[in-house]
Design a protein around this motif. Sequence first.
Motif, PDB file in Angstrom:
ATOM      1  N   VAL A  95       0.825  -0.938  -0.256  1.00 45.32           N
ATOM      2  CA  VAL A  95       0.031   0.102   0.037  1.00 45.32           C
ATOM      3  C   VAL A  95       0.760   1.346   0.063  1.00 45.32           C
ATOM      4  N   GLY A  96       0.449   2.207  -0.726  1.00 47.86           N
ATOM      5  CA  GLY A  96       1.140   3.602  -0.758  1.00 47.86           C
ATOM      6  C   GLY A  96       0.090   4.735  -0.062  1.00 47.86           C
ATOM      7  N   VAL A  97       0.433   5.343   0.540  1.00 47.11           N
ATOM      8  CA  VAL A  97      -0.505   6.399   1.337  1.00 47.11           C
ATOM      9  C   VAL A  97      -0.334   7.834   1.110  1.00 47.11           C
ATOM     10  N   LEU A  98      -1.187   8.562   0.729  1.00 47.13           N
ATOM     11  CA  LEU A  98      -0.797   9.958   0.693  1.00 47.13           C
ATOM     12  C   LEU A  98      -1.761  10.433   1.743  1.00 47.13           C
ATOM     13  N   ALA A  99      -1.328  10.794   2.944  1.00 45.64           N
ATOM     14  CA  ALA A  99      -2.271  11.404   4.059  1.00 45.64           C
ATOM     15  C   ALA A  99      -2.504  12.859   4.156  1.00 45.64           C
ATOM     16  N   ASP A 100      -3.704  13.328   4.498  1.00 44.12           N
ATOM     17  CA  ASP A 100      -3.961  14.594   4.442  1.00 44.12           C
ATOM     18  C   ASP A 100      -3.311  15.425   5.598  1.00 44.12           C
ATOM     19  N   GLY A 101      -2.562  16.317   5.866  1.00 43.36           N
ATOM     20  CA  GLY A 101      -2.192  16.974   6.593  1.00 43.36           C
ATOM     21  C   GLY A 101      -0.988  16.576   7.694  1.00 43.36           C
ATOM     22  N   VAL A 102      -0.447  15.272   7.110  1.00 47.51           N
ATOM     23  CA  VAL A 102       0.785  14.772   7.827  1.00 47.51           C
ATOM     24  C   VAL A 102       2.147  15.360   7.310  1.00 47.51           C
ATOM     25  N   LYS A 103       2.730  16.169   8.137  1.00 49.37           N
ATOM     26  CA  LYS A 103       4.291  16.837   7.961  1.00 49.37           C
ATOM     27  C   LYS A 103       5.105  15.752   7.129  1.00 49.37           C
ATOM     28  N   LEU A 104       5.613  16.417   6.091  1.00 48.54           N
ATOM     29  CA  LEU A 104       6.692  15.644   5.432  1.00 48.54           C
ATOM     30  C   LEU A 104       8.172  16.188   5.805  1.00 48.54           C
ATOM     31  N   PHE A 105       9.458  15.346   5.583  1.00 41.69           N
ATOM     32  CA  PHE A 105      10.481  15.860   5.999  1.00 41.69           C
ATOM     33  C   PHE A 105      10.802  16.845   5.017  1.00 41.69           C
ATOM     34  N   ASP A 106      10.547  18.296   5.160  1.00 40.05           N
ATOM     35  CA  ASP A 106      10.442  19.284   4.158  1.00 40.05           C
ATOM     36  C   ASP A 106      11.799  19.864   4.245  1.00 40.05           C
ATOM     37  N   ARG A 107      12.982  19.534   5.185  1.00 39.80           N
ATOM     38  CA  ARG A 107      14.082  19.945   4.863  1.00 39.80           C
ATOM     39  C   ARG A 107      14.971  19.048   4.050  1.00 39.80           C
ATOM     40  N   LEU A 108      14.443  18.104   3.394  1.00 41.31           N
ATOM     41  CA  LEU A 108      15.252  17.342   2.147  1.00 41.31           C
ATOM     42  C   LEU A 108      14.555  17.956   0.961  1.00 41.31           C
ATOM     43  N   THR A 109      15.259  17.647  -0.129  1.00 42.49           N
ATOM     44  CA  THR A 109      14.874  18.049  -1.506  1.00 42.49           C
ATOM     45  C   THR A 109      13.937  17.015  -1.904  1.00 42.49           C
ATOM     46  N   GLY A 110      13.302  17.416  -2.868  1.00 43.11           N
ATOM     47  CA  GLY A 110      12.227  16.353  -3.358  1.00 43.11           C
ATOM     48  C   GLY A 110      12.781  15.108  -3.855  1.00 43.11           C
ATOM     49  N   GLU A 111      14.073  15.229  -4.590  1.00 42.07           N
ATOM     50  CA  GLU A 111      14.829  14.027  -4.815  1.00 42.07           C
ATOM     51  C   GLU A 111      14.884  13.002  -3.383  1.00 42.07           C
ATOM     52  N   GLN A 112      15.622  13.976  -2.718  1.00 43.08           N
ATOM     53  CA  GLN A 112      16.078  13.064  -1.358  1.00 43.08           C
ATOM     54  C   GLN A 112      14.747  12.550  -0.827  1.00 43.08           C
ATOM     55  N   LEU A 113      13.725  13.192  -0.700  1.00 39.85           N
ATOM     56  CA  LEU A 113      12.557  12.440  -0.145  1.00 39.85           C
ATOM     57  C   LEU A 113      12.019  11.419  -0.620  1.00 39.85           C
ATOM     58  N   ILE A 114      11.993  11.404  -2.048  1.00 47.39           N
ATOM     59  CA  ILE A 114      11.561  10.224  -2.755  1.00 47.39           C
ATOM     60  C   ILE A 114      12.554   9.010  -2.585  1.00 47.39           C
ATOM     61  N   ARG A 115      13.688   9.314  -2.651  1.00 49.96           N
ATOM     62  CA  ARG A 115      14.900   8.322  -2.410  1.00 49.96           C
ATOM     63  C   ARG A 115      14.978   7.718  -0.854  1.00 49.96           C
ATOM     64  N   TYR A 116      14.535   8.474   0.095  1.00 49.49           N
ATOM     65  CA  TYR A 116      14.444   8.237   1.564  1.00 49.49           C
ATOM     66  C   TYR A 116      13.355   7.010   1.559  1.00 49.49           C
ATOM     67  N   HIS A 117      11.993   7.391   0.990  1.00 48.07           N
ATOM     68  CA  HIS A 117      10.898   6.642   0.971  1.00 48.07           C
ATOM     69  C   HIS A 117      10.972   5.223   0.293  1.00 48.07           C
ATOM     70  N   GLY A 118      11.894   5.270  -0.920  1.00 50.68           N
ATOM     71  CA  GLY A 118      12.169   4.044  -1.542  1.00 50.68           C
ATOM     72  C   GLY A 118      13.126   3.268  -0.872  1.00 50.68           C
ATOM     73  N   LEU A 119      14.174   3.768  -0.300  1.00 56.64           N
ATOM     74  CA  LEU A 119      15.238   2.872   0.663  1.00 56.64           C
ATOM     75  C   LEU A 119      14.456   2.367   1.812  1.00 56.64           C
ATOM     76  N   LEU A 120      13.514   3.151   2.473  1.00 57.20           N
ATOM     77  CA  LEU A 120      12.772   2.526   3.730  1.00 57.20           C
ATOM     78  C   LEU A 120      11.891   1.594   3.250  1.00 57.20           C
ATOM     79  N   ALA A 121      11.139   1.378   1.850  1.00 59.63           N
ATOM     80  CA  ALA A 121      10.605   0.438   1.702  1.00 59.63           C
ATOM     81  C   ALA A 121      11.338  -1.078   0.999  1.00 59.63           C
ATOM     82  N   GLY A 122      12.699  -0.863   1.298  1.00 60.02           N
ATOM     83  CA  GLY A 122      13.605  -1.936   0.974  1.00 60.02           C
ATOM     84  C   GLY A 122      14.121  -2.043  -0.427  1.00 60.02           C
ATOM     85  N   LEU A 123      13.970  -1.025  -1.221  1.00 64.76           N
ATOM     86  CA  LEU A 123      14.448  -0.991  -2.513  1.00 64.76           C
ATOM     87  C   LEU A 123      15.952  -0.761  -2.775  1.00 64.76           C
ATOM     88  N   ASP A 124      16.581  -1.228  -3.746  1.00 64.75           N
ATOM     89  CA  ASP A 124      17.877  -1.063  -3.773  1.00 64.75           C
ATOM     90  C   ASP A 124      18.101   0.366  -4.236  1.00 64.75           C
TER      91      ASP A 124
END
Length: 263
Positions: A91-120
Amino acid sequence: MPGQTVSDLVDAAAPALEIRALGKRFGAKVAVDAISLVIPTGSCYGLVGPNGAGKTTTLSMATGLLRPDAGQALISGIDVWHHPTEAKQLVGVLADGVKLFDRLTGEQLIRYHGLLAGLDADTVASRCSDLLAMLDLTGAGTTLVVDYSAGMTKKIALACALVHAPRLLVLDEPFESVDPVSAANIRDILEGFVRGGGTVIVSSHSMDLVQRMCDHVAVIAEGRVLAAGTVDEVRGASTLEDRFVELVGGRQHLEGPTWLNHS
């Protein structure tokens, strides 16, 4: 059983999401009152209701973000609370009102979520480029998320929800603060996701959006399901908005004070 993988636990015949008598109370307030829903695989399912109806609470429990007081939620047959790690991979979730790690760049944020999900790392890098291009954010990939507009923030959050290629996508008010062009692009992406075998759940206040985009809908008020089924079944001979008002109540036919009448 120990050693079981997600593939071992998935029931191919099960619906994308099944909610069984979920309940949640906050003090004396019953937020969700034994809600049950079946979300068919391959559907775009709308969840509508007034503010405080229990939509967000229900979705939070169904996706493993909030522990229910009672009931059960299964994603492709996997119990969300008995096998949370395996269920959340689907499942992928876009939750309303949940704060993102906004001191990362957009690219870094996506990479963070991908690595957290176990992707290489190589897979994450490739998917990150694809998602930034798909959402028209390539030029903003190196910009800090804190400097994004509201619409850009919504799009980068969607990218984070998609990076691990989930089977089920749960979106809480995905088009809020998004400009019309971006909204049209996001709708195209979601339609393609469904055509590819995915399932989308959209919680929204926009009846017109749900009526145009979704094939199934549930109307929720005061923590209960008032109606559920295909959009045609729920709306009947009227519009979805009129049917919603009829079910939920509260409409007042007022002309306003006389001093507003200039005739």
